[in-house]
Write a protein that holds these residues in place. Sequence first.
Motif, PDB file in Angstrom:
ATOM      1  N   TRP A 189      38.621  70.903  94.855  1.00 51.91           N
ATOM      2  CA  TRP A 189      38.811  71.530  94.428  1.00 51.91           C
ATOM      3  C   TRP A 189      40.758  71.888  94.196  1.00 51.91           C
ATOM      4  CZ3 TRP A 189      36.864  71.520  89.547  1.00 51.91           C
ATOM      5  CH2 TRP A 189      35.293  71.368  89.409  1.00 51.91           C
ATOM      6  N   PRO A 190      41.144  71.856  95.693  1.00 52.51           N
ATOM      7  CA  PRO A 190      42.310  72.275  96.165  1.00 52.51           C
ATOM      8  C   PRO A 190      43.217  71.502  95.653  1.00 52.51           C
ATOM      9  CG  PRO A 190      41.411  73.519  97.722  1.00 52.51           C
ATOM     10  CD  PRO A 190      39.933  72.555  97.004  1.00 52.51           C
ATOM     11  N   SER A 191      42.443  70.031  96.051  1.00 51.65           N
ATOM     12  CA  SER A 191      43.238  68.402  95.865  1.00 51.65           C
ATOM     13  C   SER A 191      43.073  69.091  93.884  1.00 51.65           C
ATOM     14  CB  SER A 191      42.398  67.243  95.712  1.00 51.65           C
ATOM     15  OG  SER A 191      41.991  67.602  97.348  1.00 51.65           O
ATOM     16  N   LEU A 192      42.182  69.321  93.004  1.00 53.76           N
ATOM     17  CA  LEU A 192      42.734  68.677  91.264  1.00 53.76           C
ATOM     18  C   LEU A 192      43.595  70.079  91.330  1.00 53.76           C
ATOM     19  CD1 LEU A 192      38.581  68.629  89.913  1.00 53.76           C
ATOM     20  CD2 LEU A 192      40.357  66.787  91.277  1.00 53.76           C
ATOM     21  N   MET A 193      44.235  70.539  91.695  1.00 48.39           N
ATOM     22  CA  MET A 193      45.260  71.839  91.658  1.00 48.39           C
ATOM     23  C   MET A 193      46.339  70.864  92.202  1.00 48.39           C
ATOM     24  SD  MET A 193      43.313  75.186  93.046  1.00 48.39           S
ATOM     25  CE  MET A 193      41.677  75.444  92.324  1.00 48.39           C
ATOM     26  N   MET A 194      46.107  70.578  92.492  1.00 49.35           N
ATOM     27  CA  MET A 194      47.776  69.240  93.420  1.00 49.35           C
ATOM     28  C   MET A 194      48.135  69.094  92.302  1.00 49.35           C
ATOM     29  SD  MET A 194      47.011  67.671  96.207  1.00 49.35           S
ATOM     30  CE  MET A 194      48.949  66.213  96.832  1.00 49.35           C
ATOM     31  N   PHE A 195      47.907  68.865  91.000  1.00 52.81           N
ATOM     32  CA  PHE A 195      48.727  68.683  89.670  1.00 52.81           C
ATOM     33  C   PHE A 195      49.302  69.194  89.193  1.00 52.81           C
ATOM     34  CE2 PHE A 195      45.022  64.844  90.893  1.00 52.81           C
ATOM     35  CZ  PHE A 195      46.433  63.837  91.353  1.00 52.81           C
ATOM     36  N   GLY A 196      48.702  70.846  89.773  1.00 49.39           N
ATOM     37  CA  GLY A 196      49.814  71.799  88.548  1.00 49.39           C
ATOM     38  C   GLY A 196      48.439  72.262  87.543  1.00 49.39           C
ATOM     39  N   PRO A 197      49.357  73.266  86.891  1.00 53.26           N
ATOM     40  CA  PRO A 197      48.166  73.855  86.128  1.00 53.26           C
ATOM     41  C   PRO A 197      48.552  72.949  84.610  1.00 53.26           C
ATOM     42  CG  PRO A 197      50.613  74.811  85.625  1.00 53.26           C
ATOM     43  CD  PRO A 197      50.491  73.840  86.812  1.00 53.26           C
ATOM     44  N   PRO A 198      46.975  73.324  83.954  1.00 51.51           N
ATOM     45  CA  PRO A 198      46.676  72.987  82.392  1.00 51.51           C
ATOM     46  C   PRO A 198      47.840  73.070  82.250  1.00 51.51           C
ATOM     47  CG  PRO A 198      44.968  73.952  82.895  1.00 51.51           C
ATOM     48  CD  PRO A 198      46.237  75.276  83.793  1.00 51.51           C
ATOM     49  N   ASP A 199      48.652  71.223  80.562  1.00 48.69           N
ATOM     50  CA  ASP A 199      49.460  71.101  80.022  1.00 48.69           C
ATOM     51  C   ASP A 199      49.523  72.576  79.097  1.00 48.69           C
ATOM     52  OD1 ASP A 199      48.626  68.680  81.179  1.00 48.69           O
ATOM     53  OD2 ASP A 199      48.457  67.517  79.496  1.00 48.69           O
ATOM     54  N   ALA A 200      48.937  73.610  78.670  1.00 48.38           N
ATOM     55  CA  ALA A 200      48.908  73.869  77.914  1.00 48.38           C
ATOM     56  C   ALA A 200      49.724  75.038  79.052  1.00 48.38           C
ATOM     57  CB  ALA A 200      47.736  74.639  77.593  1.00 48.38           C
ATOM     58  N   GLU A 201      49.506  75.234  79.657  1.00 53.05           N
ATOM     59  CA  GLU A 201      50.096  76.655  81.136  1.00 53.05           C
ATOM     60  C   GLU A 201      51.773  75.993  81.544  1.00 53.05           C
ATOM     61  OE1 GLU A 201      47.123  78.178  83.463  1.00 53.05           O
ATOM     62  OE2 GLU A 201      45.658  78.353  81.513  1.00 53.05           O
ATOM     63  N   SER A 202      52.047  74.565  81.792  1.00 49.27           N
ATOM     64  CA  SER A 202      52.927  74.439  82.421  1.00 49.27           C
ATOM     65  C   SER A 202      54.364  74.810  81.770  1.00 49.27           C
ATOM     66  CB  SER A 202      52.703  73.016  82.667  1.00 49.27           C
ATOM     67  OG  SER A 202      53.515  72.150  83.552  1.00 49.27           O
ATOM     68  N   SER A 203      55.640  75.070  82.029  1.00 47.62           N
ATOM     69  CA  SER A 203      56.145  75.877  81.581  1.00 47.62           C
ATOM     70  C   SER A 203      57.367  74.174  81.915  1.00 47.62           C
ATOM     71  CB  SER A 203      56.780  77.163  81.846  1.00 47.62           C
ATOM     72  OG  SER A 203      57.484  76.419  83.550  1.00 47.62           O
ATOM     73  N   ASN A 204      57.262  73.568  82.942  1.00 43.52           N
ATOM     74  CA  ASN A 204      58.080  72.776  82.679  1.00 43.52           C
ATOM     75  C   ASN A 204      57.826  71.397  82.279  1.00 43.52           C
ATOM     76  OD1 ASN A 204      60.669  74.242  84.785  1.00 43.52           O
ATOM     77  ND2 ASN A 204      58.610  74.022  86.394  1.00 43.52           N
ATOM     78  N   THR A 205      56.744  70.547  81.847  1.00 43.63           N
ATOM     79  CA  THR A 205      55.934  70.027  81.599  1.00 43.63           C
ATOM     80  C   THR A 205      56.987  69.041  80.226  1.00 43.63           C
ATOM     81  OG1 THR A 205      54.439  69.789  83.527  1.00 43.63           O
ATOM     82  CG2 THR A 205      53.951  68.295  81.203  1.00 43.63           C
TER      83      THR A 205
END
Length: 319
Positions: A189-205
């Motif tokens: 699970w921490p490996s899946l989190m490496m990509f950052g938050p879900p797109d809807a919650e990502s302020s920079n994507t």
Amino acid sequence: MDLEAEFERTVAAEHRVEPRDWMPDGYRKTLIRQIAQHAHSEIIGMQPEGNWISRAPSLRRKAILLAKVQDEAGHGLYLYAATETLGADRGDLTEKLIEGRQKYSSIFNYPTLSYADVGTIGWLVDGAAICNQVPLCRTSYGPYARAMIRICKEESFHQRQGYELLMTMMSGTDAQRAMVQESVDRFWWPSLMMFGPPDAESSNTEQSMAWRIKRNTNDELRQKFVDMTVPQAEKLGVTLPDPELAWNAERGHHDFGRPDWDEFWQVVGGNGPTNAQRVAHRRKAHDDGEWVRAAAAAHAAKRARDEGRSEVRAEEGAA
């Protein structure tokens, strides 16, 4: 306006932005933040596996692990050098890291409790890094893209090393197989989190995608990683700890469960299992190295003075 229009045309045409080119302040700041975080991650990432160098079970495994940790140090140096082309100061970035004003990858705030973690980090963590970083070889900023070519080649090798280690352990005793499974259970699970938050919650994507700094969204990369990893896990003989993991023929991808994003934000906020330990270790290393930096600066200054005197004597001799 002409400079901004030229910048937009360069990015839209998939051409590289170089250090001497004009760029928006936001683009420069975004790059410094992202590349610095990447550099910090490589340097902090030396700690979890470096912890096992002295306890590796054989000389061969010790040499492999030592070489990998050394590679990660090199990656950090490449990336800090890339930030310097944007006007950042390497010393200032380090100060921001040890003062908690800049981040590094959340995955390195989890402890390595068994030797199997060395293999699991190689397989899952470096595997996730490869998914995230290969598209950066096509990022719009030239020095970053060029640094990523070598980094990705070496990360690919690290991933294979980790998988080979786990495959060897899975061919061993029941205790070794159990150790591998327990390690995978902790790091999945921490490996899946490496990509950052879900797109809807990502302020920079969104802006990073528009500037071609990022080439894929967080969720796209996470899906790619899951699809890549499932058949590898089957071949390895381990079970990925997600009861919702299943092939979806209609989508042509694997469905999978939702990571614990509350845990992710806790770790990012500095409250992970080893956040304080990792930063304290980096701060101590930085403080212990002060005399080396001072000596190097004094040597460089002396060399510059000596060269200056030599030039003066040469000019006087010619006169």
